[in-house]
Write a protein that holds these residues in place. Structure first.
Motif, PDB file in Angstrom:
ATOM      1  N   ASN A   2     100.874  96.476 -37.629  1.00  0.00           N
ATOM      2  CA  ASN A   2     100.398  96.475 -36.249  1.00  0.00           C
ATOM      3  C   ASN A   2     101.549  96.746 -35.291  1.00  0.00           C
ATOM      4  O   ASN A   2     102.654  96.250 -35.462  1.00  0.00           O
ATOM      5  N   ASP A   3     101.268  97.513 -34.260  1.00  0.00           N
ATOM      6  CA  ASP A   3     102.235  97.794 -33.215  1.00  0.00           C
ATOM      7  C   ASP A   3     101.734  97.126 -31.942  1.00  0.00           C
ATOM      8  O   ASP A   3     100.772  97.615 -31.332  1.00  0.00           O
ATOM      9  N   PRO A   4     102.342  96.003 -31.533  1.00  0.00           N
ATOM     10  CA  PRO A   4     101.842  95.270 -30.364  1.00  0.00           C
ATOM     11  C   PRO A   4     101.783  96.126 -29.095  1.00  0.00           C
ATOM     12  O   PRO A   4     100.856  95.987 -28.304  1.00  0.00           O
ATOM     13  N   LEU A   5     102.742  97.015 -28.910  1.00  0.00           N
ATOM     14  CA  LEU A   5     102.742  97.844 -27.707  1.00  0.00           C
ATOM     15  C   LEU A   5     101.564  98.817 -27.720  1.00  0.00           C
ATOM     16  O   LEU A   5     100.842  98.954 -26.732  1.00  0.00           O
ATOM     17  N   SER A   6     101.334  99.470 -28.844  1.00  0.00           N
ATOM     18  CA  SER A   6     100.200 100.382 -28.973  1.00  0.00           C
ATOM     19  C   SER A   6      98.886  99.633 -28.808  1.00  0.00           C
ATOM     20  O   SER A   6      97.957 100.119 -28.147  1.00  0.00           O
ATOM     21  N   GLU A   7      98.805  98.449 -29.390  1.00  0.00           N
ATOM     22  CA  GLU A   7      97.600  97.633 -29.253  1.00  0.00           C
ATOM     23  C   GLU A   7      97.366  97.228 -27.800  1.00  0.00           C
ATOM     24  O   GLU A   7      96.223  97.189 -27.335  1.00  0.00           O
ATOM     25  N   ALA A  13      93.145 100.423 -22.223  1.00  0.00           N
ATOM     26  CA  ALA A  13      92.247 101.578 -22.074  1.00  0.00           C
ATOM     27  C   ALA A  13      90.780 101.155 -22.206  1.00  0.00           C
ATOM     28  O   ALA A  13      89.931 101.592 -21.421  1.00  0.00           O
ATOM     29  N   ARG A  14      90.485 100.291 -23.185  1.00  0.00           N
ATOM     30  CA  ARG A  14      89.110  99.803 -23.349  1.00  0.00           C
ATOM     31  C   ARG A  14      88.673  98.967 -22.145  1.00  0.00           C
ATOM     32  O   ARG A  14      87.565  99.126 -21.618  1.00  0.00           O
ATOM     33  N   ALA A  42      99.075 107.160 -17.382  1.00  0.00           N
ATOM     34  CA  ALA A  42     100.311 106.390 -17.530  1.00  0.00           C
ATOM     35  C   ALA A  42     100.759 106.344 -18.988  1.00  0.00           C
ATOM     36  O   ALA A  42     101.958 106.446 -19.282  1.00  0.00           O
ATOM     37  N   ARG A  43      99.808 106.231 -19.881  1.00  0.00           N
ATOM     38  CA  ARG A  43     100.143 106.169 -21.308  1.00  0.00           C
ATOM     39  C   ARG A  43     100.770 107.470 -21.798  1.00  0.00           C
ATOM     40  O   ARG A  43     101.530 107.469 -22.759  1.00  0.00           O
ATOM     41  N   SER A  44     100.479 108.580 -21.133  1.00  0.00           N
ATOM     42  CA  SER A  44     101.028 109.867 -21.556  1.00  0.00           C
ATOM     43  C   SER A  44     102.432 110.113 -20.987  1.00  0.00           C
ATOM     44  O   SER A  44     103.012 111.169 -21.223  1.00  0.00           O
ATOM     45  N   THR A  45     102.979 109.144 -20.256  1.00  0.00           N
ATOM     46  CA  THR A  45     104.332 109.249 -19.711  1.00  0.00           C
ATOM     47  C   THR A  45     105.253 108.263 -20.436  1.00  0.00           C
ATOM     48  O   THR A  45     104.808 107.522 -21.316  1.00  0.00           O
ATOM     49  N   SER A  46     106.482 108.222 -20.014  1.00  0.00           N
ATOM     50  CA  SER A  46     107.417 107.262 -20.607  1.00  0.00           C
ATOM     51  C   SER A  46     107.101 105.819 -20.207  1.00  0.00           C
ATOM     52  O   SER A  46     107.699 104.885 -20.749  1.00  0.00           O
ATOM     53  N   SER A  48     104.703 104.397 -21.207  1.00  0.00           N
ATOM     54  CA  SER A  48     104.087 103.862 -22.422  1.00  0.00           C
ATOM     55  C   SER A  48     105.048 102.982 -23.222  1.00  0.00           C
ATOM     56  O   SER A  48     104.624 102.308 -24.152  1.00  0.00           O
ATOM     57  N   ARG A  49     106.305 102.956 -22.855  1.00  0.00           N
ATOM     58  CA  ARG A  49     107.258 102.070 -23.554  1.00  0.00           C
ATOM     59  C   ARG A  49     107.218 100.648 -22.999  1.00  0.00           C
ATOM     60  O   ARG A  49     107.914  99.760 -23.479  1.00  0.00           O
ATOM     61  N   TYR A  50     106.382 100.449 -21.961  1.00  0.00           N
ATOM     62  CA  TYR A  50     106.204  99.132 -21.368  1.00  0.00           C
ATOM     63  C   TYR A  50     104.799  98.611 -21.655  1.00  0.00           C
ATOM     64  O   TYR A  50     103.904  99.372 -22.001  1.00  0.00           O
ATOM     65  N   TYR A  51     104.625  97.306 -21.479  1.00  0.00           N
ATOM     66  CA  TYR A  51     103.327  96.685 -21.689  1.00  0.00           C
ATOM     67  C   TYR A  51     102.513  96.786 -20.399  1.00  0.00           C
ATOM     68  O   TYR A  51     102.979  96.358 -19.345  1.00  0.00           O
ATOM     69  N   PRO A  52     101.297  97.346 -20.472  1.00  0.00           N
ATOM     70  CA  PRO A  52     100.472  97.471 -19.276  1.00  0.00           C
ATOM     71  C   PRO A  52      99.619  96.217 -19.058  1.00  0.00           C
ATOM     72  O   PRO A  52      99.238  95.535 -20.002  1.00  0.00           O
ATOM     73  N   PHE A  53      99.349  95.921 -17.802  1.00  0.00           N
ATOM     74  CA  PHE A  53      98.384  94.876 -17.467  1.00  0.00           C
ATOM     75  C   PHE A  53      97.857  95.155 -16.066  1.00  0.00           C
ATOM     76  O   PHE A  53      98.441  95.929 -15.313  1.00  0.00           O
ATOM     77  N   THR A  54      96.730  94.561 -15.748  1.00  0.00           N
ATOM     78  CA  THR A  54      96.171  94.731 -14.409  1.00  0.00           C
ATOM     79  C   THR A  54      96.200  93.410 -13.668  1.00  0.00           C
ATOM     80  O   THR A  54      96.103  92.339 -14.260  1.00  0.00           O
ATOM     81  N   SER A  55      96.340  93.537 -12.360  1.00  0.00           N
ATOM     82  CA  SER A  55      96.349  92.379 -11.479  1.00  0.00           C
ATOM     83  C   SER A  55      95.848  92.827 -10.124  1.00  0.00           C
ATOM     84  O   SER A  55      96.449  93.703  -9.504  1.00  0.00           O
ATOM     85  N   HIS A  56      94.721  92.267  -9.684  1.00  0.00           N
ATOM     86  CA  HIS A  56      94.179  92.581  -8.363  1.00  0.00           C
ATOM     87  C   HIS A  56      94.043  94.087  -8.135  1.00  0.00           C
ATOM     88  O   HIS A  56      94.611  94.645  -7.204  1.00  0.00           O
ATOM     89  N   ALA A  57      93.328  94.766  -9.010  1.00  0.00           N
ATOM     90  CA  ALA A  57      93.070  96.210  -8.903  1.00  0.00           C
ATOM     91  C   ALA A  57      94.357  97.020  -8.876  1.00  0.00           C
ATOM     92  O   ALA A  57      94.466  98.037  -8.209  1.00  0.00           O
ATOM     93  N   THR A  58      95.338  96.559  -9.633  1.00  0.00           N
ATOM     94  CA  THR A  58      96.641  97.216  -9.705  1.00  0.00           C
ATOM     95  C   THR A  58      97.089  97.299 -11.156  1.00  0.00           C
ATOM     96  O   THR A  58      96.983  96.317 -11.892  1.00  0.00           O
ATOM     97  N   LEU A  59      97.574  98.461 -11.561  1.00  0.00           N
ATOM     98  CA  LEU A  59      98.162  98.624 -12.889  1.00  0.00           C
ATOM     99  C   LEU A  59      99.636  98.299 -12.775  1.00  0.00           C
ATOM    100  O   LEU A  59     100.352  98.878 -11.954  1.00  0.00           O
ATOM    101  N   ARG A  60     100.081  97.347 -13.589  1.00  0.00           N
ATOM    102  CA  ARG A  60     101.476  96.898 -13.589  1.00  0.00           C
ATOM    103  C   ARG A  60     102.027  97.064 -14.989  1.00  0.00           C
ATOM    104  O   ARG A  60     101.298  97.297 -15.952  1.00  0.00           O
ATOM    105  N   PHE A  61     103.320  96.864 -15.117  1.00  0.00           N
ATOM    106  CA  PHE A  61     104.007  97.066 -16.388  1.00  0.00           C
ATOM    107  C   PHE A  61     105.044  95.969 -16.576  1.00  0.00           C
ATOM    108  O   PHE A  61     105.650  95.507 -15.609  1.00  0.00           O
ATOM    109  N   SER A  62     105.235  95.568 -17.841  1.00  0.00           N
ATOM    110  CA  SER A  62     106.252  94.557 -18.140  1.00  0.00           C
ATOM    111  C   SER A  62     107.044  94.974 -19.370  1.00  0.00           C
ATOM    112  O   SER A  62     106.602  95.799 -20.168  1.00  0.00           O
ATOM    113  N   THR A  63     108.201  94.349 -19.525  1.00  0.00           N
ATOM    114  CA  THR A  63     109.062  94.655 -20.664  1.00  0.00           C
ATOM    115  C   THR A  63     108.698  93.851 -21.903  1.00  0.00           C
ATOM    116  O   THR A  63     109.246  94.102 -22.969  1.00  0.00           O
TER     117      THR A  63
END
Length: 123
Positions: A2-7, A13-14, A42-46, A48-63
Motif C-alpha cells: 500500500n502507498d499511503p500517499l496514493s491512497e 478524488a472519490r 492537482a494530482r497531475s502536478t508536483s 501530488s507529493r503532498y497529502y491532500p485534504f479539504t477544509s471549508h470548501a478549500t483544497l489544502r496540502f500537508s507534508t
C-alpha cells in the motif's frame, strides 16, 4: 504494498466526486460542483507529493498524513472553491493569519499550476 500517499489521493478524488454530486442538487449548497476537477488537476502536478485534504470548501496540502496529530505540516498554499464555479489560489502563513490571493480562475488546471508554482517558489 500500500502507498499511503496514493491512497490519500484516491480517497480525495472519490470524496470530491461525492461532494460534487451533492452540490448539484438544486438549493443544496452554495459550493459549485468543481472539486473533483480540481483534485484531478492537482494530482497531475508536483502537488501530488503532498497529502491532500479539504477544509471549508478549500483544497489544502500537508507534508504528512495526519498533520492534526503533528505528523506533517500544512502548506501555506490553498485553493478555495468560490461561487460561480471559480477557484481562488491563495497563501496563508498560519491558520489564523491573513491570506494573500494569488489568482482567481475558472480553470482547475490553471489553479493547480499556480498553486504548484507558489509551493515550488516557497522551497
Amino acid at each position: 504494498m500500500n502507498d499511503p500517499l496514493s491512497e490519500a489521493w484516491d480517497f480525495q478524488a472519490r470524496a470530491a466526486a461525492e461532494q460534487d454530486d451533492l452540490c448539484r442538487i438544486p438549493g443544496g449548497s452554495w459550493i459549485p460542483p468543481i472539486l473533483q476537477d480540481l483534485v484531478l488537476a492537482a494530482r497531475s502536478t508536483s502537488l501530488s507529493r503532498y497529502y491532500p485534504f479539504t477544509s471549508h470548501a478549500t483544497l489544502r496540502f500537508s507534508t504528512g498524513p495526519q498533520w492534526w496529530l503533528g505528523d506533517g505540516d500544512i502548506l501555506a498554499v490553498a485553493i478555495a472553491l468560490v461561487p460561480e464555479g471559480r477557484y481562488l489560489v491563495y497563501t496563508q502563513t498560519s491558520h489564523d493569519g491573513p491570506s494573500s490571493a494569488g489568482l482567481e480562475t475558472t480553470s482547475a488546471d490553471e489553479a493547480a499550476a499556480t498553486a504548484e508554482q507558489l509551493v515550488n517558489a516557497a522551497g
